[in-house]
Motif scaffolding. Sequence first.
Motif, PDB file in Angstrom:
ATOM      1  N   CYS A 107       7.520  14.930   3.130  1.00 30.28           N
ATOM      2  CA  CYS A 107       6.694  14.162   2.785  1.00 30.28           C
ATOM      3  C   CYS A 107       7.576  12.800   2.642  1.00 30.28           C
ATOM      4  O   CYS A 107       8.246  12.684   1.830  1.00 30.28           O
ATOM      5  CB  CYS A 107       6.103  14.574   1.853  1.00 30.28           C
ATOM      6  SG  CYS A 107       4.777  13.047   0.927  1.00 30.28           S
ATOM      7  N   TYR A 165      -0.747   9.637  -6.429  1.00 25.16           N
ATOM      8  CA  TYR A 165      -1.209   9.184  -5.092  1.00 25.16           C
ATOM      9  C   TYR A 165      -0.940  10.792  -4.265  1.00 25.16           C
ATOM     10  O   TYR A 165      -0.206  11.516  -4.592  1.00 25.16           O
ATOM     11  CB  TYR A 165      -0.027   8.362  -4.418  1.00 25.16           C
ATOM     12  CG  TYR A 165      -0.250   7.143  -4.934  1.00 25.16           C
ATOM     13  CD1 TYR A 165       0.948   6.663  -5.876  1.00 25.16           C
ATOM     14  CD2 TYR A 165      -1.140   6.239  -4.804  1.00 25.16           C
ATOM     15  CE1 TYR A 165       0.983   5.399  -6.393  1.00 25.16           C
ATOM     16  CE2 TYR A 165      -1.064   4.624  -5.145  1.00 25.16           C
ATOM     17  CZ  TYR A 165      -0.006   4.565  -6.176  1.00 25.16           C
ATOM     18  OH  TYR A 165      -0.051   3.409  -6.809  1.00 25.16           O
ATOM     19  N   VAL A 223       3.204  10.834   3.717  1.00 22.41           N
ATOM     20  CA  VAL A 223       2.947  11.143   5.018  1.00 22.41           C
ATOM     21  C   VAL A 223       3.432  12.516   5.210  1.00 22.41           C
ATOM     22  O   VAL A 223       4.786  12.389   5.168  1.00 22.41           O
ATOM     23  CB  VAL A 223       3.288  10.277   6.254  1.00 22.41           C
ATOM     24  CG1 VAL A 223       2.887  10.860   7.672  1.00 22.41           C
ATOM     25  CG2 VAL A 223       2.332   9.153   5.808  1.00 22.41           C
ATOM     26  N   GLY A 235      -0.974  12.524  -0.341  1.00 23.84           N
ATOM     27  CA  GLY A 235      -0.876  12.675   1.147  1.00 23.84           C
ATOM     28  C   GLY A 235      -2.095  13.398   1.875  1.00 23.84           C
ATOM     29  O   GLY A 235      -2.945  13.928   1.114  1.00 23.84           O
ATOM     30  N   GLN A 236      -2.149  13.246   2.946  1.00 23.57           N
ATOM     31  CA  GLN A 236      -3.398  13.560   3.970  1.00 23.57           C
ATOM     32  C   GLN A 236      -3.334  15.239   3.974  1.00 23.57           C
ATOM     33  O   GLN A 236      -4.378  15.863   4.377  1.00 23.57           O
ATOM     34  CB  GLN A 236      -3.558  13.099   5.139  1.00 23.57           C
ATOM     35  CG  GLN A 236      -2.562  13.623   6.108  1.00 23.57           C
ATOM     36  CD  GLN A 236      -1.133  13.300   6.004  1.00 23.57           C
ATOM     37  OE1 GLN A 236      -0.774  12.666   5.089  1.00 23.57           O
ATOM     38  NE2 GLN A 236      -0.456  14.018   7.005  1.00 23.57           N
ATOM     39  N   SER A 252       6.250   5.578   1.185  1.00 28.75           N
ATOM     40  CA  SER A 252       6.448   4.255   1.457  1.00 28.75           C
ATOM     41  C   SER A 252       5.579   3.329   0.528  1.00 28.75           C
ATOM     42  O   SER A 252       4.548   3.822   0.190  1.00 28.75           O
ATOM     43  CB  SER A 252       6.262   3.819   2.985  1.00 28.75           C
ATOM     44  OG  SER A 252       4.947   4.128   3.236  1.00 28.75           O
ATOM     45  N   GLN A 265       0.669  -1.221  -0.031  1.00 24.55           N
ATOM     46  CA  GLN A 265       0.224   0.017  -0.004  1.00 24.55           C
ATOM     47  C   GLN A 265       0.786   1.174   0.089  1.00 24.55           C
ATOM     48  O   GLN A 265       1.800   1.486   0.817  1.00 24.55           O
ATOM     49  CB  GLN A 265      -0.827  -0.104   1.456  1.00 24.55           C
ATOM     50  CG  GLN A 265      -2.033   1.469   1.348  1.00 24.55           C
ATOM     51  CD  GLN A 265      -2.668   1.077   2.512  1.00 24.55           C
ATOM     52  OE1 GLN A 265      -2.778   0.252   3.258  1.00 24.55           O
ATOM     53  NE2 GLN A 265      -3.493   2.261   2.626  1.00 24.55           N
ATOM     54  N   GLN A 287       1.643   4.979   0.791  1.00 21.48           N
ATOM     55  CA  GLN A 287       1.365   5.946   1.640  1.00 21.48           C
ATOM     56  C   GLN A 287       2.348   7.363   1.670  1.00 21.48           C
ATOM     57  O   GLN A 287       3.295   7.077   1.256  1.00 21.48           O
ATOM     58  CB  GLN A 287       1.533   5.362   3.053  1.00 21.48           C
ATOM     59  CG  GLN A 287       0.426   4.722   3.389  1.00 21.48           C
ATOM     60  CD  GLN A 287       0.464   4.147   4.847  1.00 21.48           C
ATOM     61  OE1 GLN A 287       1.534   3.840   5.412  1.00 21.48           O
ATOM     62  NE2 GLN A 287      -0.732   4.131   5.487  1.00 21.48           N
TER      63      GLN A 287
END
Length: 120
Positions: free
Chosen positions: A22, A109, A5, A111-112, A25, A1, A3
Motif C-alpha cells: 500500500c 483514510y 493505493v 484505499g480502494q 501519497s 489529496q 491517496q
Amino acid sequence: QVQLVESGGGLAQPGGSLRLSCVVSGTTFSTYVMSWYRQAPGKERDLVASISNTGDSTNYADSVKGRFAISRDNAKNTVYLQLNSLKPEDTAVYYCNAVRRVLGIRNNYWGQGTQVTVSS
C-alpha cells in the motif's frame, strides 16, 4: 489529496503466499498508524494487522497470528502485508487504512481494496 493505493492481491493456493503493498501519497506517511483490514462477502470489515508510525509496534488478529506479517518502509511511504500459509477463509478484499490524530483532529483514510482469493 491523500491517496492509498493497494496492490499485490490475486489468486493463491491453500498454503501459498502473497505480499500486499500500500503506497500512500499526499501526506506525511510517517505520522500515521497503518493497518490492514479485510472484508469477506456478506461479512463486516475486520482488522487484520496494525503497525505503529515508527514500525516498532505491531498488532494482529488472532486468526492470522503466526501467518501474516505487517511491516512498513517510511522512506518509501509504503506498508506491506506478507500473507503466508494461506487458507480459504482468508479470501476477502483487503483494505489499507491510515489513521492519525494531530491537535485533536483525527485523519482517517482508506484505499480502494485488493482482492485475495485462496482456492485450489
